[in-house]
Motif scaffolding. Sequence first.
Motif, PDB file in Angstrom:
ATOM      1  N   VAL A  12      32.062  25.783  46.394  1.00 12.76           N
ATOM      2  CA  VAL A  12      32.995  26.863  46.692  1.00 12.76           C
ATOM      3  C   VAL A  12      33.112  27.736  45.443  1.00 12.76           C
ATOM      4  O   VAL A  12      33.539  27.259  44.391  1.00 12.76           O
ATOM      5  CB  VAL A  12      34.387  26.331  47.085  1.00 12.76           C
ATOM      6  CG1 VAL A  12      35.318  27.488  47.441  1.00 12.76           C
ATOM      7  CG2 VAL A  12      34.278  25.346  48.246  1.00 12.76           C
ATOM      8  N   LEU A  13      32.705  28.979  45.552  1.00 12.28           N
ATOM      9  CA  LEU A  13      32.729  29.898  44.412  1.00 12.28           C
ATOM     10  C   LEU A  13      33.773  30.973  44.658  1.00 12.28           C
ATOM     11  O   LEU A  13      33.708  31.698  45.659  1.00 12.28           O
ATOM     12  CB  LEU A  13      31.349  30.526  44.210  1.00 12.28           C
ATOM     13  CG  LEU A  13      31.184  31.433  42.986  1.00 12.28           C
ATOM     14  CD1 LEU A  13      31.460  30.673  41.694  1.00 12.28           C
ATOM     15  CD2 LEU A  13      29.773  32.029  42.960  1.00 12.28           C
ATOM     16  N   ALA A  19      43.962  24.395  48.426  1.00 11.09           N
ATOM     17  CA  ALA A  19      43.724  24.059  49.832  1.00 11.09           C
ATOM     18  C   ALA A  19      42.387  23.354  49.994  1.00 11.09           C
ATOM     19  O   ALA A  19      42.285  22.332  50.693  1.00 11.09           O
ATOM     20  CB  ALA A  19      43.767  25.327  50.689  1.00 11.09           C
ATOM     21  N   PHE A  20      41.342  23.862  49.352  1.00 11.13           N
ATOM     22  CA  PHE A  20      40.045  23.185  49.399  1.00 11.13           C
ATOM     23  C   PHE A  20      40.155  21.775  48.803  1.00 11.13           C
ATOM     24  O   PHE A  20      39.558  20.823  49.321  1.00 11.13           O
ATOM     25  CB  PHE A  20      38.991  23.993  48.644  1.00 11.13           C
ATOM     26  CG  PHE A  20      38.402  25.120  49.429  1.00 11.13           C
ATOM     27  CD1 PHE A  20      37.632  24.869  50.556  1.00 11.13           C
ATOM     28  CD2 PHE A  20      38.602  26.440  49.053  1.00 11.13           C
ATOM     29  CE1 PHE A  20      37.078  25.906  51.303  1.00 11.13           C
ATOM     30  CE2 PHE A  20      38.057  27.486  49.784  1.00 11.13           C
ATOM     31  CZ  PHE A  20      37.298  27.219  50.913  1.00 11.13           C
ATOM     32  N   GLU A  21      40.904  21.651  47.716  1.00  7.48           N
ATOM     33  CA  GLU A  21      41.063  20.341  47.072  1.00  7.48           C
ATOM     34  C   GLU A  21      41.740  19.347  48.017  1.00  7.48           C
ATOM     35  O   GLU A  21      41.302  18.197  48.151  1.00  7.48           O
ATOM     36  CB  GLU A  21      41.886  20.494  45.797  1.00  7.48           C
ATOM     37  CG  GLU A  21      42.098  19.199  45.032  1.00  7.48           C
ATOM     38  CD  GLU A  21      42.944  19.394  43.797  1.00  7.48           C
ATOM     39  OE1 GLU A  21      42.814  18.590  42.862  1.00  7.48           O
ATOM     40  OE2 GLU A  21      43.751  20.351  43.759  1.00  7.48           O
ATOM     41  N   ALA A  31      39.948  15.923  50.032  1.00  7.09           N
ATOM     42  CA  ALA A  31      40.414  14.544  49.873  1.00  7.09           C
ATOM     43  C   ALA A  31      40.473  13.803  51.204  1.00  7.09           C
ATOM     44  O   ALA A  31      40.531  12.570  51.224  1.00  7.09           O
ATOM     45  CB  ALA A  31      41.788  14.535  49.215  1.00  7.09           C
ATOM     46  N   THR A  32      40.439  14.545  52.318  1.00  8.99           N
ATOM     47  CA  THR A  32      40.492  13.901  53.635  1.00  8.99           C
ATOM     48  C   THR A  32      39.109  13.691  54.244  1.00  8.99           C
ATOM     49  O   THR A  32      38.995  13.076  55.303  1.00  8.99           O
ATOM     50  CB  THR A  32      41.327  14.751  54.611  1.00  8.99           C
ATOM     51  OG1 THR A  32      40.616  15.970  54.920  1.00  8.99           O
ATOM     52  CG2 THR A  32      42.678  15.096  54.011  1.00  8.99           C
ATOM     53  N   ARG A  35      34.630  23.080  43.430  1.00 11.71           N
ATOM     54  CA  ARG A  35      35.269  24.391  43.314  1.00 11.71           C
ATOM     55  C   ARG A  35      35.064  24.950  41.905  1.00 11.71           C
ATOM     56  O   ARG A  35      35.212  24.232  40.924  1.00 11.71           O
ATOM     57  CB  ARG A  35      36.771  24.261  43.577  1.00 11.71           C
ATOM     58  CG  ARG A  35      37.111  23.786  44.982  1.00 11.71           C
ATOM     59  CD  ARG A  35      38.551  23.279  45.065  1.00 11.71           C
ATOM     60  NE  ARG A  35      38.724  22.075  44.264  1.00 11.71           N
ATOM     61  CZ  ARG A  35      39.627  21.936  43.304  1.00 11.71           C
ATOM     62  NH1 ARG A  35      40.438  22.942  42.998  1.00 11.71           N
ATOM     63  NH2 ARG A  35      39.740  20.804  42.637  1.00 11.71           N
ATOM     64  N   SER A  36      34.746  26.220  41.835  1.00 11.81           N
ATOM     65  CA  SER A  36      34.607  26.861  40.527  1.00 11.81           C
ATOM     66  C   SER A  36      34.915  28.346  40.661  1.00 11.81           C
ATOM     67  O   SER A  36      34.970  28.898  41.767  1.00 11.81           O
ATOM     68  CB  SER A  36      33.203  26.652  39.955  1.00 11.81           C
ATOM     69  OG  SER A  36      32.224  27.236  40.788  1.00 11.81           O
ATOM     70  N   PHE A  37      35.110  28.987  39.492  1.00 11.47           N
ATOM     71  CA  PHE A  37      35.475  30.397  39.464  1.00 11.47           C
ATOM     72  C   PHE A  37      34.484  31.174  38.615  1.00 11.47           C
ATOM     73  O   PHE A  37      33.837  30.621  37.722  1.00 11.47           O
ATOM     74  CB  PHE A  37      36.882  30.569  38.891  1.00 11.47           C
ATOM     75  CG  PHE A  37      37.970  30.044  39.777  1.00 11.47           C
ATOM     76  CD1 PHE A  37      38.600  30.870  40.696  1.00 11.47           C
ATOM     77  CD2 PHE A  37      38.362  28.714  39.705  1.00 11.47           C
ATOM     78  CE1 PHE A  37      39.599  30.390  41.523  1.00 11.47           C
ATOM     79  CE2 PHE A  37      39.361  28.213  40.523  1.00 11.47           C
ATOM     80  CZ  PHE A  37      39.975  29.059  41.433  1.00 11.47           C
ATOM     81  N   THR A  38      34.388  32.468  38.901  1.00 10.13           N
ATOM     82  CA  THR A  38      33.510  33.346  38.144  1.00 10.13           C
ATOM     83  C   THR A  38      34.193  34.703  37.981  1.00 10.13           C
ATOM     84  O   THR A  38      35.222  34.971  38.608  1.00 10.13           O
ATOM     85  CB  THR A  38      32.152  33.499  38.845  1.00 10.13           C
ATOM     86  OG1 THR A  38      31.253  34.229  38.010  1.00 10.13           O
ATOM     87  CG2 THR A  38      32.292  34.214  40.182  1.00 10.13           C
TER      88      THR A  38
END
Length: 333
Positions: free
Chosen positions: A63-64, A79-81, A85-86, A95-98
């Motif tokens: 997820v970028l 929310a992705f985190e 977990a489920t 997940r990461s950011f740019t």
Amino acid sequence: MSKPNYRDIARHAGVGTATVERVLNGRGGVRPELVEKVISAARHLDYPRKLPDTHRGLLRIEVLMVRPETSFYRRLSHAFERIAATLDPLVVVHRSFTDEMNPEAIVRRILSTDLSRAGLILAVPSSPLISAAVEKVNSQGLPVVHVVTRASERVGEFVGIDNNAAGRTAALYISRMALRSGPIVAICHPIYQVHRDRIRGFSDYFRDHPGASDFGWLGFGGDEERASADLLWSALEMYPGLAGLYNAGGANSALIEVLRRHPRGGNVFFVGHELTDYTRAALKDGIMDVVLDQAPEAQARRALDHILRRIGLTEIEPDRSPIHFITITKEGL
């Protein structure tokens, strides 16, 4: 030499036998990095049992996103985190950011082959370079889902609200509920197609429903607090009778502070996006009048559903209709 057992695998992997049992029998509840250790140990020791297909390796979904400093993208990331977990522990959501203003860096991340990926979820702006990169990895078989905004118009599922309808809704509230008639202004971040769609809907509503109030000024704040605040202050000085403000993007906190400080700020009917601590307080204080929330939690869930469907982990076809945005006022808090 005796056949390896759970104890041997646990010793080799550096985990407990209960963890080995849960992994090899698919019971879930084990962290992805431990799952990988157990599976690697079982293969190394030639464990005499055919491992299920899903245990042949982790499935990484990347997820970028951009702008981790904003409340909206923090909500989306969290929310992705929570959803990750489920999921089956063999599904890893990374997940990461740019930097949203560096298309070359975004392209490098999209084209990266450092880690194998089962799917790619993008919440990044569009540009010719970025669109070409998205189309290239998609043509190579990588499922792509766009969330919030589209990085390519040609390939990939889109998960998001109907942004044209959001803009029209903002215009409806201002035209019907503003304390007075007069000039209407809006602020947006032009690099995002979704912002342009909101402004188009906002403008179209006033064109289709002419009245005493008129939308005649648009500022490009770039979702930056200082720039957006300066734009709003200038608009208040330019239009002494300013009746309404629509912020199609971020930097609500800066706009709220301008309306608090300016002597005529309390007369402006303000509609913006996303329920945050700032906008919640502004709704309670009457500085902000309506919040249109994009429900990032629902967007994250739908985006992952699309990827899981594409890689064969579920047979359920995800809903393809727009995510419903939520209209929030002071009385609805």
